[in-house]
Scaffold this motif. Structure first.
Motif, mmCIF file in Angstrom:
data_model
loop_
_atom_site.group_PDB
_atom_site.id
_atom_site.type_symbol
_atom_site.label_atom_id
_atom_site.label_comp_id
_atom_site.label_asym_id
_atom_site.label_seq_id
_atom_site.Cartn_x
_atom_site.Cartn_y
_atom_site.Cartn_z
ATOM 1 N N PRO A 83 0.516 -1.078 -0.297
ATOM 2 C CA PRO A 83 -0.245 0.265 0.099
ATOM 3 C C PRO A 83 0.548 0.975 0.075
ATOM 4 O O PRO A 83 1.488 1.169 0.385
ATOM 5 N N MET B 250 0.713 5.705 -0.810
ATOM 6 C CA MET B 250 -0.086 6.311 -0.559
ATOM 7 C C MET B 250 -0.686 7.302 -1.743
ATOM 8 O O MET B 250 0.453 7.137 -3.217
ATOM 9 N N HIS C 219 -4.929 -1.307 1.486
ATOM 10 C CA HIS C 219 -5.474 -0.206 2.092
ATOM 11 C C HIS C 219 -5.251 0.183 3.326
ATOM 12 O O HIS C 219 -5.228 0.759 3.370
ATOM 13 N N GLY C 220 -4.442 -0.614 3.758
ATOM 14 C CA GLY C 220 -3.572 -0.574 4.946
ATOM 15 C C GLY C 220 -2.057 -0.389 4.538
ATOM 16 O O GLY C 220 -2.220 -2.106 4.881
ATOM 17 N N GLU C 221 -1.401 -0.067 5.461
ATOM 18 C CA GLU C 221 0.628 -0.588 5.511
ATOM 19 C C GLU C 221 -0.077 -1.775 7.103
ATOM 20 O O GLU C 221 0.899 -2.744 6.374
ATOM 21 N N PHE D 63 -4.889 4.774 0.599
ATOM 22 C CA PHE D 63 -4.202 4.042 0.457
ATOM 23 C C PHE D 63 -3.977 2.712 -0.165
ATOM 24 O O PHE D 63 -5.047 2.375 0.047
ATOM 25 N N ARG D 64 -3.553 2.551 -1.141
ATOM 26 C CA ARG D 64 -4.065 1.214 -2.691
ATOM 27 C C ARG D 64 -2.339 0.576 -2.662
ATOM 28 O O ARG D 64 -0.908 1.722 -2.689
ATOM 29 N N CYS D 65 -3.047 -0.687 -3.078
ATOM 30 C CA CYS D 65 -1.547 -1.413 -2.835
ATOM 31 C C CYS D 65 -1.374 -1.710 -4.761
ATOM 32 O O CYS D 65 -3.241 -2.433 -5.026
#
Length: 991
Positions: free
Chosen positions: A195, A197, A376-378, A463-465
């Protein structure tokens, strides 16, 4: 000499010295400065300075590239004035301190501006050939480089303006590619999905430095995930009776629910299964009628015990809390399985949702259970990856769910960008579907919090992988097999077994930071930063020039291939990286059909992080090449404090990854310029101050004086009233130089007094103060403390000279000379000698601050002597310092202030018209202790006779009874009548 009868009193004005200078008090800087600048350019002053300092000790400040986008703003002005001050003071100290300005020319801001022009014309960027689009970006950047260059020159910034460095120069682009290849060849590059930014508006990944945080109001929702398997007996018992037990999650990003894959709990958090009963109002029942049967189902909800009250508040009293049926630790939840609220859609949504232990789960807010979306999240990504759950890449670059996604995908008429508030609203498609599924427990659009936005488009980011290229921070580089030309250099600096993070932290410890808190700031950022994301999905930038094997997924690491790519970019720029030339680069050993040519571009921070390699090592600017063979590191990087996460850091990581050390020896940071009220400047608020307009009305030297007077290491202010105060300070400094020019009119070397010991006490005292100032300014230069430098210089001119020394010595300057014969007293010769020393020292001290005014002052006195900026630090007269003299005169100045204060009310009441008519009486103890004579006291006080009386208390003032000298206007016992001459004036006129 012959006495003149009082009735025919002579006018002696033609016998006294009247200062004369062509230097005007009215500055007229907006008109004069451009002419001075033109003269410098015509004479190639920069070339003269380089020639004069050739072979000297070097001091290299490497310019952090401003962005080639828009007019110079006040932040630009402050930053470049500080850099100019560094360069000029180091040059003044005799060092060879070249300044090569530069610009950052690639990246999203410029591309965004060109796209804006397309949108105004109803054009689609994607329909334009990419080479044509890049050409427009290049032209746009060049336009603003030219504009900013002229504005910065107008500000008085010296440097090699004819040969700046631009990151879009072909040679610079080739250097950036070469630096990338060093990472690739040394094994410090990988392709992975994490993920990052992402801006759905700009359709690209963003760096931390491209983010700003704004307060927003979001929808917050509580969603129930039905538990289908549990290791806890109490939960299984409830389920066996046909009741549902649901885990409650809380989120402010409803759009992430469609990609949920798991739920996280805190192993040490206290949890419970709480019983809630809906509140139902009794229906209307007719009198004597039987009460209707009502079935009320209890809800069994799993959440963190400390958060029950917060959860109940969000339920808006719709349910009643009845108690708990189970309490335990989060660790008891291991093995629990839930199902997605939209499980009925099948496919991805029908998969089980496991409970996973997460150390990041807290009870600060929410429910103590966190829904996991690895896309969508680390934290989500790391936890899910560790448990075999991979991203699904459901959200596309424009922020919409992909066409084939089972919920809100391409076939859904409600499909819209996930950052659209309507999409996430309580009545939006996400919440509506969850409500229909019976899973929405609470929803409200009232959650206020800070959220990241793109500083360009001002739109929210997500947040996008996505697959990106990364430099690992914690990979131990194996140096056993050299893969690049610099491998031996990296190994020698880093040592085996050291990660990039460790190398960078060691480099930070070895770097000087001004102010020192900068070390902790950048250190904490590097210590906690994730892997460095290098890739961007745009067109205007340096390409990631890699070929990836279609079957193995490995990038090609062949120095020969890389060399061909670098040579092509150096010849024709980034357009050289094209599909048509793929086979040319791969050569005879590889088949282009077997390889994917990467089309991503590099993060613009990688571009600017490489400038040290291009500017300091290429040899294109010989003045920047280290003559002593030492490391290439610059002596100083100087930027705003935001660059701890920007250019300072990208330069550090790039250099540590390829050279094993920082590219700088010292880092100087400044704060941000606020308006007069301390508010951030904004066009929408109308509180911006344009340096261009200030130069048009006040002149560049006023901005320079402001920038070097504030405490720039912290946030500071500017406004109209502040600039008025600066202008007043400037006038005082200008008046000091005007006095010196006038007082030194006709000064020659023949009259110079070189024996300091033979000078009067006041002159020796002033030379002592000048020596103190010299040491203070030299220390400020070494400390880059320009606020202290400028204030010390101004205070010396205003307090020590104008208000004290000049005031006292005007009498000797005017009257201790026979203008007809040229005779002057030794005391006056000493005074003028000190004035000349002061002039040569002060003009040098002031030159880095008031670059135009100093030139005007210097050329007024020495019109044929060349530029003031060719001079070096002053050499002051050598003499044995008398500490007692300094202390004695410092105390005398305090006493002078008391006398002046005592005279003022007498003068105001017109008992005396001037201080010369005031006779002063004070205790003799004041004078005896200081070994001072009365004549010297009267000189310092600019008063009449000073009487010393034993035991006298305080300071008494009375009108003098002595007559006034017709020439010097002093009231002395030897003056026989008003208009007659005192002994001194008679002696001077007879000489």
């Amino acid at each position: 000499m012959t006495d003149t009868p009082a009735t025919e009193a002579r006018d002696y004005r033609d016998t006294v010295f009247l200062p004369k200078t062509d230097f005007p008090m009215k500055a007229g800087l907006p008109q004069k400065e451009p002419a001075i600048l033109a003269k410098w350019l015509e004479a190639n002053l920069e070339g003269q300075i380089r020639a004069a300092r050739q072979g000297r000790e070097q001091f290299i400040l490497h310019d952090g590239p401003p962005y080639a986008n828009g007019d110079m703003h006040i932040g630009h002005a402050l930053n470049h004035i500080l850099k100019d001050m560094v360069v000029r003071t180091q040059t003044l100290k005799g060092k060879d301190a070249p300044y090569v300005p530069g610009w950052d020319c690639h990246g999203l801001p410029i591309e965004w501006k060109v796209e804006e022009q397309y949108r105004k014309k109803k054009l689609n960027k994607d329909e334009v050939p990419v080479e044509e689009f890049r050409a427009e970006c290049r032209a746009y950047a060049q336009h603003w480089v030219d504009v900013q260059r002229e504005q910065l020159k107008r500000l008085g910034i010296g440097g090699d303006w004819d040969h700046p460095y631009l990151t879009m120069d072909y040679e610079a682009e080739a250097t950036i590619v070469r630096e990338l290849m060093k990472f690739a060849e040394s094994g410090q590059l990988y392709r992975g999905a994490k993920p990052v930014m992402w801006s759905p508006v700009e359709k690209t990944a963003l760096a931390e430095a491209e983010i700003e945080y704004e307060d927003i109001v979001s929808t917050q929702i509580d969603v129930a995930f039905e538990i289908v398997e549990s290791p806890i007996a109490e939960i299984r018992e409830v389920m066996s009776k046909g009741n549902k037990v649901e885990a409650v999650i809380w989120t402010t990003t409803p759009w992430t629910i469609p990609v949920n894959q798991a739920l996280a709990f805190g192993p040490d958090v206290d949890y419970c299964v709480a019983v809630f009963r809906p509140k139902v109002l009794a229906p209307f029942v007719a009198p004597n009628a039987p009460a209707p049967e009502m079935k009320i189902e209890d809800h069994y909800l799993l959440l963190a015990t400390p958060l029950i009250d917060q959860f109940c508040a969000r339920l808006e009293r719709a349910w009643k809390y009845e108690g708990v049926i189970w309490e335990g630790k989060g660790s008891d939840l291991a093995g629990t399985i839930a199902r997605h609220p939209m499980h009925h859609l099948g496919g991805f949504f029908a998969r089980p949702r496991p409970f996973l232990a997460g150390d990041f789960v807290t009870t600060d807010s929410g429910t103590g259970l966190v829904h996991m979306s690895p896309d969508h999240g680390e934290d989500d990504f790391d936890l899910c990856k560790a448990n075999g759950l991979d991203p699904v890449f459901a959200v596309e670059g424009d922020g919409k769910y992909r066409d084939d996604w089972g919920w809100l995908g391409g076939g859904d008429e409600r499909r819209m960008s996930v950052i659209n508030p309507k999409f996430n609203a309580p009545d939006g498609p996400i919440c509506s579907d969850l409500k229909d599924a019976g899973a929405l427990l609470a929803a409200s659009a009232d959650y206020k919090h800070s959220y990241p936005h793109s500083w360009r488009s001002k739109a929210k980011i997500i947040f996008r992988c996505t697959p990106q290229w990364f430099v690992p921070m914690d990979k131990i580089v194996d140096h056993d097999t050299p893969r690049c030309a610099d491998e031996a250099q990296i190994r020698a600096a880093q040592g085996d077994g050291e990660t990039l993070r460790q190398t960078a932290m060691r480099a930070i410890a070895d770097t000087r930071f001004v102010p020192s808190k900068g070390r902790n700031r950048i250190g904490s950022m590097v210590e906690g930063r994730p892997d460095w994301v290098l890739s961007r999905q745009r067109a205007w930038g340096v390409p990631i020039t890699l070929f990836v094997h279609r079957k193995t997924g490995q990038y090609l690491c062949d120095p020969a291939v890389n060399a061909r790519i670098i040579a092509a970019v150096k010849e024709s720029g980034v357009d050289a990286w094209s599909e048509a030339r793929a086979q040319e680069y791969l050569g005879p050993d590889y088949d282009a059909a077997d390889y994917e040519r990467i089309t991503d571009i590099l993060d613009v921070w990688f571009d600017s992080g490489c400038t040290h390699a291009f500017v300091l090592e290429s040899g294109k600017w010989p003045a920047l090449v280290r003559r002593d063979g030492s490391t290439h590191s610059a002596d100083l990087y100087l930027e705003g404090s935001d660059q701890h996460r920007g250019w300072f850091q990208s330069s550090l990581l790039e250099s540590c990854g390829t050279r094993g050390r920082a590219p700088y020896k010292a880092v100087l940071t400044h704060g941000f310029t606020m308006d007069a009220k301390g508010m951030k400047m904004s066009k929408s608020l109308g509180n911006t101050i344009s340096p261009i307009k200030v130069m048009e009305t006040n002149g560049a030297d006023i901005i320079r004086l402001w920038a070097l007077s504030v405490d720039f290491t912290e946030d500071h202010r500017i406004g109209d009233e502040i600039l008025k105060g600066v202008a007043d300070q400037y006038r005082k400094l200008r008046n000091t130089f005007r006095y010196l020019l006038g007082a030194l009119d006709g000064f020659t070397e023949e009259e110079r007094v070189t024996d300091v010991a033979a000078m009067p006490e006041l002159e020796r005292y002033m030379l002592s103060l000048l020596a103190d100032l010299d040491a203070k300014l030299a220390r400020a230069v070494d400390d880059f403390d320009f606020n202290a430098y400028t204030r010390a210089l101004a205070d010396f001119c205003n307090e020590d000279l104008s208000a004290f020394y000049f005031d006292i010595r005007k009498d000797r300057l005017y009257c201790d000379v026979n203008v007809a014969t040229g005779y002057q007293t030794p005391e006056r010769a000493a005074y003028r000698s000190v004035l000349d020393t002061l002039f040569h020292a002060l003009i040098r001290y002031a030159a880095p601050v008031l670059v135009f005014t100093a030139e005007e002052v210097w050329s007024t006195r020495y019109p044929d002597a060349g530029s003031v900026h060719l001079l070096e630090w002053p050499t002051l007269p050598s003499f044995e310092r008398d500490k007692d003299l300094v202390i004695r005169n410092a105390e005398l100045r305090e006493l002078r202030g008391k006398v002046t204060e005592a005279i003022e009310p007498v003068r105001r009441e017109k008992i005396v018209r001037s201080s010369l008519e005031a006779e002063v009486t004070m205790s003799d103890l004041e004078v005896i202790l200081r070994n001072l004579d009365r004549a010297y006291l009267a000189e310092v006080f600019i008063s009449g006779i000073v009487h010393l009386e034993a035991g006298h208390e305080g300071i008494s003032i009375k009108p003098t009874t002595h007559h006034k000298c017709g020439r010097c206007w002093r009231h002395l016992p030897e003056v026989e009548s008003d208009g007659a001459l005192c002994n001194r004036c008679e002696t001077v006129l007879d000489a």
